[in-house]
Every structure is written in C-alpha cells, then in structure tokens.
Write an enzyme that holds these catalytic residues in place. Sequence first.
Site, mmCIF file in Angstrom:
data_model
loop_
_atom_site.group_PDB
_atom_site.id
_atom_site.type_symbol
_atom_site.label_atom_id
_atom_site.label_comp_id
_atom_site.label_asym_id
_atom_site.label_seq_id
_atom_site.Cartn_x
_atom_site.Cartn_y
_atom_site.Cartn_z
ATOM 1 N N ARG A 158 46.394 42.308 26.750
ATOM 2 C CA ARG A 158 45.343 43.218 26.268
ATOM 3 C C ARG A 158 44.263 43.418 27.330
ATOM 4 N NH1 ARG A 158 45.529 41.716 19.716
ATOM 5 N NH2 ARG A 158 47.447 42.946 19.467
ATOM 6 N N TYR A 187 48.912 51.289 22.768
ATOM 7 C CA TYR A 187 49.841 50.137 22.812
ATOM 8 C C TYR A 187 49.133 48.796 22.956
ATOM 9 C CZ TYR A 187 50.571 50.823 28.014
ATOM 10 O OH TYR A 187 50.467 50.971 29.348
ATOM 11 N N GLU A 188 49.911 47.739 22.849
ATOM 12 C CA GLU A 188 49.374 46.371 22.747
ATOM 13 C C GLU A 188 48.429 46.235 21.549
ATOM 14 O OE1 GLU A 188 51.625 44.659 25.587
ATOM 15 O OE2 GLU A 188 50.233 43.614 24.288
ATOM 16 N N GLY A 189 48.767 46.894 20.467
ATOM 17 C CA GLY A 189 47.895 46.909 19.288
ATOM 18 C C GLY A 189 46.947 48.085 19.388
#
Lengths: 591, 591
Positions: free
Chosen positions: B294, B434-436
């Site tokens: 993140r 992306y990545e949450g």
Amino acid sequence: MPRYQPPIRDFIFLFYELFEINKRNGSIFSEYTRDIIEPILTEAGKIASNIILPSSVIGDKEGCKLNEGKVKTPNGFKEAFEHIVSGEWPSLNCDPKYGGQGIPLTIATAVGEFFGSANVALYIYHVLSHGVYSTIKAHGTEKQKQDFLPNLVNSSWTGTMNLTEPQCGTDLGLIRTKAVLTEKGDYKISGQKIWISAGDHDLSENIIHLVLAKIPGSPSGVKGISLFIVPKFLIDKDKKFGLRNNVSVGKLENKMGIHGNATCVMDYDEATGYLLGPKNKGLSCMFTMMNEARHAVGMQGLSQAEIAYQYATQFSKERIQGTPLKNNTQNSIAEPTIICHPDVRRMLLDQKSFIEGARAFAIWSSILIDDANHSSDEDAKGLVSLLIPIFKAFLSDKGFEYTVLAQQVLGGAGYIEDSQMSQFVRDSRIAMIYEGTNGIQAIDLVARKLSASGGKYLMSLITEINEFINDSQNNETLLNEFILPLKSAVTDLESSIDYFLNNGLTEPNNALAGATDFLHLFGHVILGYLWSQIAKKALFKLNENSDVEFFEAKLITGKFYMKRSLPETKVRLARVLAGQNSVMELNQDLF
Amino acid sequence: MPRYQPPIRDFIFLFYELFEINKRNGSIFSEYTRDIIEPILTEAGKIASNIILPSSVIGDKEGCKLNEGKVKTPNGFKEAFEHIVSGEWPSLNCDPKYGGQGIPLTIATAVGEFFGSANVALYIYHVLSHGVYSTIKAHGTEKQKQDFLPNLVNSSWTGTMNLTEPQCGTDLGLIRTKAVLTEKGDYKISGQKIWISAGDHDLSENIIHLVLAKIPGSPSGVKGISLFIVPKFLIDKDKKFGLRNNVSVGKLENKMGIHGNATCVMDYDEATGYLLGPKNKGLSCMFTMMNEARHAVGMQGLSQAEIAYQYATQFSKERIQGTPLKNNTQNSIAEPTIICHPDVRRMLLDQKSFIEGARAFAIWSSILIDDANHSSDEDAKGLVSLLIPIFKAFLSDKGFEYTVLAQQVLGGAGYIEDSQMSQFVRDSRIAMIYEGTNGIQAIDLVARKLSASGGKYLMSLITEINEFINDSQNNETLLNEFILPLKSAVTDLESSIDYFLNNGLTEPNNALAGATDFLHLFGHVILGYLWSQIAKKALFKLNENSDVEFFEAKLITGKFYMKRSLPETKVRLARVLAGQNSVMELNQDLF
C-alpha cells in the site's frame, strides 16, 4: 450491459413544477405544455438509448481515420447521425424561417443532455453546426443566410469553429492566418488552424468553416481580427455544393477521449472565404454564440456525470460484496449489494445531488437564454452573461469529478475499458478545456462579469437569493436544512466579493489568484439556491400527497447537498482570502 | 519533449536535513551518510530519465499482447527491465542473505519514486516481485526461502498476487478457488483469478504466483483461506525451472492505463501449489506485505503527480500567451509565458505544495516501516499501521487530482496524447483502486486503525503534533503562517474523532458515512504537520544562510499549503459531522 434511462421525469419536474415554464408571463413557452413536450422527450430518450448509445463504444474503440485527406468516422456514426437528422432533432431550436422548428432552447437542452449522455463525440458534430448556424444567423448578410442556413438547419451541411493556431489558443490576438481581398470581393484565406473539432468527416455533404483571420493592414491584436465563412465545397449558382475549396486536413489528433469526433489540423492555402460581419469585428461576431456554446459544454459535463452515475448505480445494486455493519434497527442482510454500504451511498449521493442541482441550473440558465434571445430582455441577458462562465466551468469541473467518482464505485471493473466508465471519464475531461479553459472562465467571471454594468446583475442576483431566504423562514424543515446553510454560503459569496472590491482594484492579482475558487464558491451558492427552491416545491407537493417517492427523494438528496457539498464554500472563501501573496511570491525559476 | 529531473535535492533534504536519518539513535541508517547515498540517487535518477522514461510512451501506445497463451510486453520493456536488473536496483532493500543489498526501504523509496515517474507500468513488475519476496521471506519454510528468494531477489523470476475472483474483490471471504492436498504433500489448485497484474509476460524466466485458495473442509469466510506458492514453471531438483505448471492466461484486460503492465485473467487447472504459512491463515500471511504494497501504491500517486508537474511547469515557462495585468510595482512583460498568470501559478503551487508535503510523508512513513521491520519497534509498527491507509488513499486520490490539474495547465495540448499528460492521468487512476480501493482504506482506518490498542497510536500521534505546536510558539513567522493553521486543523481532527466516539459506537454507520472525509481530513493534518516541520527547518537554515533559494522556496510553498490546502479540513469536518442520516435515508430504489 447497464441501461441508460433518460431522466425525463426530472426534466418534467423542472419544466412544469419547479420553473412552470408555460405559466411565465409573456412567455415564448406558453404553447409548450406538458402534453406536447413529454412525448417529444420520450421519443428523444428512445433514440438516445436505442440508436445513439450503441455507437458510443465503437466510436471510442475505432476513433476517426484519416485516409488520403479524408476523415472517416467510426462505424455506426453515419447511421446514428442520419437517424438523428431524419427525426429533425438538430433543428429543434432553429428558426422556422430556415426550416427549423422554433422550439425554445430550454426544451432542446433536455434533448441535448440525452444525446450527449448517449454519445458525446457524435453529439458534438451537431453542437458545432448549431454554433455556426447561430453565428451566420446573427451576422450574415441576407444572401449568406439564404446560402448557408437552410442546409445547416437540415444537417446536410455541418460546421466548425476555427480559432486556435499553434502559437495561440486563449490569446487570439496572436493569430497569423491571413485574409487577402480579391478583385471579386471575396477573400483568400491562408494559415493553419489546430484542434478543429469536426474539421473533416463523412457525415455531411459539405462543411462550413468559420475562420478567424487578419486582413493585412488591420490593427494589431484582437482589434484586427475578422471572421470568414470558408466552405469545404464552394457553392455554385444553384446553391448546390461545387468546387473543392483549398482547405485540407493536415493531421488528425490522437486524443484522450471523444475519439469519434475528428479533431483536425486544418490547412488553408488561399482558400476562398467570405467576410462574415464587419471587418475587424471578427472576435465579437464569433463570441455572439459563445454563451450557447459554453452552455453546451457545461451540459457535456453534466451528461457524462449522468450516464456514469446510472451505470454506477446499477452496478451497486447488483454487486454482492461485504457485510454492512448492523445497527440497532436493522437485521443483517444475507447477500448485501454494495449500495448497502455507507461509503458507496456517499459516492452515489455526491453524484446524484450534484447532477440534479446542475440540471436545475441548466434549465434555469436555458430559460434566461431563451428570454434574452426572444424578448430582448436586458436583465436576462445580463444575468446569462454573468452565469455562463460559472455554468461552463462548474459543471465541467464537477461533471468530470463525479464521473471519476462513478468509476470508483465499480472498483477494478471501472478501470477495465469494457465497463465504459473509463470512456466517460476520458470523454468528459475535454469539457474543462475547450470553449475557453475553466481558468479562462474564472478570469472572465472575476475580471469582466462581476463588474459588468456596475455590478448590477451580480447585485440583483444576490438580492434575489436573499429575498428568497427572507421569504422562507417560516417552514422549520426548510429553515434548518436548507435556508440556514444557504444563508451561510451567500455570506461567503458576499465576503469574497468584498475582498475583491477592497483588494482587487488596487492589485488585480488579488482577484485573479482567487478567480477559480471564487467561481466554484459561486457555483455552490447557485446549486444551494436551486436545491432550496426544489425543497420548497417538494414540501409543497408532499403536502398535496403528489408523487410522494419522487419528492421525498428530492428532499433527501437536497439535504445531502446542503450538508455535504455546500460547505465547500468555506474552503473556497479561505482560498480567495489568501490573495496573491502565496501565489505570486515564488520566483519562477524555483517552480 | 519535456525533461524529467529526479527530485534528488528534495530527498537529500528529507534524509539529511529534515529527518536526519543517520543521526537517529540505534538506527539502521547510521552508515548511509549523504556521501554514500547521493551518488546512488544520482545514478538511479539517470537510469530513470535516460533508460526507463523512453519506454513509457511506447508502452502506453503498444500495450501488452497475448499470443498463443503468452504475453509479450511492449517494445523496449525487456531492455529497460534488464538494465534495471543489471544495476541490481530491485534488490536494494532485500536481505543480503538472499543476494540483496540490505539498504533501508527509506532509500529505496526515493529510487521507487524516480522509476515510478519514469514508467509506472514497468515499475509495477518489480513492486509485485518485491511483495512476493517479502511474503515468502516472512512465512516460507527454510526450503521455500532457499528455493524462491534468490531468484526473486536477482529478478530472474518475478511474482504476482492472486486475490480477486469474478465474484469477489474486496470481500475475499467469497473466494472459490480450491486447493486439494495430494499424496506428495503439495496441493492441486483450481479456479479463476482476475485482474492479476504482471500475470504473464516475457521479462523473466519464471513467474511465482501467490494464490489465495480454500482447502475443502476449511471454515467458511475469510477464516478458511490459505495461501499457496504456484510457480509458472515447476522447480526441479537443480532449482532450475522445469515443467510448465497448469496455470494459463485466460484473457488480457484492456484497461484505461498502465497498458504496459499485463493485467490477466489467470486460470488454474489443478496447478501444483505449495502451502505458504499455516493452513487457513492465508489472508493474514498475504497481508503481512500489505503495508509495503500500500505504501508503494501511494508512491504511485505521488510519482505520477511529480512527472506531470514537471511537464506542466516546463510548458508554463515556454508557452507565450496573454497579458498579465500590471500592478504598481511591475512593468509589463513583452512576451509573457503563462507562468506569469496567477491562475496558472495557483495550479502549479497546488501541485508543488502537495507533492513536497507528500514526499515528506513518504519518507517519514518509510522510516517508521524500517524501524518496525528492523528493530521490532512496536510503537513504530502501530503508527505505521495507522498511517498506511491514509498514505495509500490520500496520496493516490490527491496524486490523481493534481495529475489532472497538471494536464489542465497545458490546455488543449494536455488532451492530445502526444503530450503524455493523458497517460499520466490514466496511469495514476488505478492507484485509487487497487490494493484495496480508497473507500476500503477509509473503512480500515475508521473501523480498525483508530481504535487499535485502545486508540494508543492515534492519541500518541495527536500528542506529538500538539507538543510540536506548543514548542513552536516563539517564532512569529512560524506561528502565524504555520502553527495557528495547524492547530486549527488538529482541532478539526479531534472534533471528528469526538464525533465518532460519541456517535459511531452506537451507530457504526455514523462513522462509516464519514470515513472517506475523515481520511482526507487526517491526510491534510499530516501534511500540515510535516510542512510546519519543514518550515521550522527552513527558517533555521535561512538563519545560517544555507542554500537560500531552496529554503525560501520551501517556506513560500509551505505557506501556500497552509493557507490554501489545509482549510479543506473544515469542509471534511462538516461532512463527517453530517453523519449517516443524509446518506442512509434514501430508499435504494430511488437512486
């Protein structure tokens, strides 16, 4: 694939419930009652969803192609264009004298939103043609009107606007394109124009270019610019198109979006042109249609936000994901769709509350344009002139922002081109740039429009809003949820105007450094004012038990806007009050 | 074409003047003095500008191609990749035990920004491989480490993360991919994974997929997920890659941006996989590297904003347009470049003040990650865990916003793909997803991170900022321009936390409805805090007459941030305080 449903109910609300257009005194709207207009909107909506929309994705994928000097539009564009033309949609608000239907712009604005949502790249061909129509109608000789208007109205010809050159976009005083008078009384136009939307294509028989150029010996700067009609095919005596003129496509631009619209470099090599309007008054002639053109660009922002919102909403009702936190009153949901999640609803309501407020702004300003055009109402004209830069920039900035937010609702799926969300984002981005960048709109607002006629139109608008506030104190719901926030926002607007008056006259950069923020502050005040009017009407209708769901939704959506979007005026005011210091202080080498 | 100049001076400032990394007590940084690090940054910067950047435009235009099950990356990618590898850049912060160089993440963060600015689509291949390296290093058996880490460190192998499936992105409890134990002790993995970045390509000999799957009979939901290593080519006894595993590319996605990075649908058909970490603990194993992943995604936002800002700045210094209004002290400028205009400067300073504040945040958080990793500093670990969702979402949201603003500086030219500004916008967009998604980051922050360890890390951060405020009252410049605005912003942060405590515990939707706004409020407080520290240092350095231009620019840029960006906390607070009502009230059929 998600569906696009034209927001007909909302337009009907705006026309016949909020603004009550056909009840207006001495109005050009009197004959356009709901029973006449609703079927028109329904039909336009069907064409948008069924005929135009399918051409949009193809247009984005294929783009335009330049082959041997000719531009080919994407597959499906010609068919959709012809369908629109056969329904006479482009001539809705053209003068019956030239074959138009004479319907007010206000009605055409609704149709424009549908067509823009469905395929903005295609719709722009019509918007430009309408601009050329308006300009020739306003400034052409009787012969020019007879020669050009009927074919522009029936769309067998289309039009373009040629302003920008490689060395000048905003600053048109720098243009170099030359226009040399011939013995026959026409002109030979030579020069290069860039970023010409719809510069060439295969949709119409002829293309009528309006070109800004300088006649040798004219004054320097903007005072020496004239406007010319330069047809792709010259018109022979039978008024049919004839000889190919010396105008050609130098290049087709590869753009971020609106791939289906041909953006061309246009080369004029002693092309035959006809002076339109007075010599050296080209810029002001071209700018006659600027209000309508800028209105149309604001609508582009709204139209993309609308279709993106619809797609995001449908996704959010179908996609099952996550477990919403339970509260005391709810049971847990077995297979929750993501619209159950507060953060998803927050995103959707940001979009919805902007869109519906902006749509009210669109119709309000359209009515004013109609009033100005048809009854020479000077007050309407002055107010339109004040509102247009706000409408163009606020709707295109926010339209883009909320289209991006709609894309966000889809998560990863929104980043995949298949979802079309990326296209909406890319297509909406141009509206912040063309027809005068949004920075230019802000400067126009602050440097010219605020002080026009001694600030008369600005002051009368603020007075109007304050009177509305004073008249609306007795309803408690309205007062707390709408009127008090509106009052606070108007105070912010007044504070920023005071700041400009006290600091911008001696040091204009104090005003210019806050121009964009001021424009956004003003935009929010207008939407806050409109939402308050909508809420007042909704409360009235709910008392009557009329269309309860629709009006309750209006109230809730309006409350959201007042609570969550309107407070942006606070940060915009802070930025305005920061003045020029922090902006102008840094040596340019240190950027 | 514009130039990209790696911001080396700014990183040197952050390392050795602001955070004084090599003076930190018991620090892993002690040996990384300026004379060692500056040449490394200079070399990395050259590679970014000269080798990597030229591959970026080609990558965007060509994209990846899928032919007979194999993905081909764009022309130039393999050469640039190999150049990066031959300089051992990807192994900078890998463990020397496996061939890495053991340099702190903090230093690698600078290099990552340069490489990300130069070609983010290419850089992601390395980021993912590093994530796989970290995960195997944290959870692998000794044999797995020996089998996989050296080749991941030397980049002859690369890696991927396989979480998402068609029916689940955020909610991984819904995954269906199966892992069946074989007699040999390994697993047969079957299922489909989507949106797998770097899923297949021609840059490395082998690809190591980390795959989340369920072992039949495991508990339902996230508690029954395990993590598996699934190599593209199985490893034979000589640790060379051998038999092709049953994993294949089902589809290559057509995306809005990062075209050079292959986003694949991956089909696992009884592919051989090896359990990584404990059974049913797959999610927590995968999430070990989440902080670093993140962080890297936040850096993507920053890296795109930086290169877009540089291009916009160069354009603004070359493009002649318009006549700035004169004031009392200036003479008129004959051929003014657009950087003379207040509204253009406003746009550039919005970008610059964000970028430099965000870069300070990047280094501060990297130092904390290094501290947490190397000295098991629990306080650092707790603070990182609190800061990461803010870092990821705030930098990617704002990074995108300011990349769009940089594009705006170019006007029409910014919309043409030739300028590369569109690519920066399109490439930066993914980082918000992306990545949450950033909405998930906000929920993570509000629902988990705030209250972690009884709110200990949150409270100690606020105490730290308040102590800084109390210690900085005696310098008048600092006080008025920095400390008072910071104090006001911290008060907004505290008010929103109070609101959550008083209203979010009984009704969680009151907190969730404000999660995104709270995250942005918090992000501004952090940047305001960092800018105040930078200003304090700059005043100190200016007293010493050290690098005057650099530190004066820091002061001016910081003042701009405090005056014009920080007040956003006010509107964010208003949105937080609006609570759930306006968000949850509307029936979902009425959206």
